[in-house]
Design a protein around this motif. Sequence first.
Motif, short mmCIF file in Angstrom:
data_model
loop_
_atom_site.label_atom_id
_atom_site.label_comp_id
_atom_site.label_asym_id
_atom_site.label_seq_id
_atom_site.Cartn_x
_atom_site.Cartn_y
_atom_site.Cartn_z
N GLN A 73 -68.05 -18.88 5.68
CA GLN A 73 -69.24 -18.20 6.14
C GLN A 73 -70.00 -17.65 4.93
O GLN A 73 -69.41 -17.00 4.07
N ALA A 74 -71.27 -17.92 4.90
CA ALA A 74 -72.10 -17.45 3.79
C ALA A 74 -72.67 -16.08 4.12
O ALA A 74 -72.99 -15.79 5.27
N GLU A 75 -72.75 -15.25 3.11
CA GLU A 75 -73.42 -13.97 3.27
C GLU A 75 -74.92 -14.23 3.27
O GLU A 75 -75.39 -15.24 2.74
N ALA A 76 -75.66 -13.34 3.86
CA ALA A 76 -77.11 -13.50 3.92
C ALA A 76 -77.69 -13.71 2.53
O ALA A 76 -77.36 -12.99 1.60
N GLY A 77 -78.49 -14.74 2.39
CA GLY A 77 -79.15 -15.01 1.13
C GLY A 77 -78.32 -15.78 0.12
O GLY A 77 -78.77 -16.01 -1.00
N THR A 78 -77.10 -16.17 0.48
CA THR A 78 -76.26 -16.95 -0.44
C THR A 78 -75.93 -18.30 0.20
O THR A 78 -75.83 -18.41 1.42
N PRO A 79 -75.78 -19.32 -0.63
CA PRO A 79 -75.46 -20.64 -0.08
C PRO A 79 -74.03 -20.69 0.46
O PRO A 79 -73.15 -19.98 -0.02
N ALA A 80 -73.84 -21.54 1.46
CA ALA A 80 -72.49 -21.73 2.01
C ALA A 80 -71.59 -22.32 0.93
O ALA A 80 -72.04 -23.10 0.09
N GLN A 81 -70.33 -21.94 0.96
CA GLN A 81 -69.35 -22.45 0.01
C GLN A 81 -68.26 -23.19 0.76
O GLN A 81 -67.96 -22.88 1.91
N TYR A 82 -67.68 -24.16 0.09
CA TYR A 82 -66.57 -24.92 0.66
C TYR A 82 -65.29 -24.54 -0.05
O TYR A 82 -65.30 -24.22 -1.24
N GLN A 83 -64.19 -24.58 0.70
CA GLN A 83 -62.87 -24.34 0.14
C GLN A 83 -62.00 -25.54 0.44
O GLN A 83 -62.15 -26.21 1.47
N MET A 84 -61.06 -25.79 -0.45
CA MET A 84 -60.10 -26.84 -0.24
C MET A 84 -59.03 -26.33 0.72
O MET A 84 -58.63 -25.18 0.66
N VAL A 85 -58.57 -27.22 1.60
CA VAL A 85 -57.52 -26.88 2.57
C VAL A 85 -56.21 -27.48 2.07
O VAL A 85 -56.20 -28.57 1.51
N ASP A 86 -55.11 -26.76 2.27
CA ASP A 86 -53.80 -27.29 1.89
C ASP A 86 -53.58 -28.65 2.55
O ASP A 86 -53.90 -28.84 3.73
N ASP A 87 -53.03 -29.58 1.81
CA ASP A 87 -52.89 -30.94 2.32
C ASP A 87 -51.94 -31.06 3.51
O ASP A 87 -52.02 -32.02 4.27
N ASP A 88 -51.10 -30.08 3.74
CA ASP A 88 -50.24 -30.13 4.93
C ASP A 88 -51.02 -29.82 6.21
O ASP A 88 -50.49 -29.97 7.31
N GLN A 89 -52.28 -29.42 6.07
CA GLN A 89 -53.13 -29.14 7.22
C GLN A 89 -54.19 -30.22 7.44
O GLN A 89 -54.99 -30.11 8.37
N TRP A 90 -54.21 -31.23 6.60
CA TRP A 90 -55.18 -32.30 6.76
C TRP A 90 -54.88 -33.08 8.03
O TRP A 90 -53.73 -33.24 8.43
N SER A 91 -55.93 -33.62 8.64
CA SER A 91 -55.72 -34.44 9.84
C SER A 91 -56.11 -35.88 9.61
O SER A 91 -56.71 -36.24 8.66
#
Length: 91
Positions: A73-91
Amino acid sequence: MPDHLAGPTMRQKIFSLNLDVETVSLYLLCCAIADAGAAVTVEALADKWNGDQVSLKRELKRLEQKNIICKKQAEAGTPAQYQMVDDDQWS
């Protein structure tokens, strides 16, 4: 989610998922940005992505659908950021 300070973000599992080359390339780019300590944003990715904005957004969506990355979730006025997910949670 992996902490970029704990070691490289990239997981070898990405190569065994039979994903398109573009999807894997974007994953590797996300990892490189995260490992450099920078925020993984659309803007940061677009600066280095060889394709157009349409392909960038398409591949981001694919990575999100596979739960390889997630959007914070981005704060107001800031771009959205992505995070890497642990590979044991990949689908």
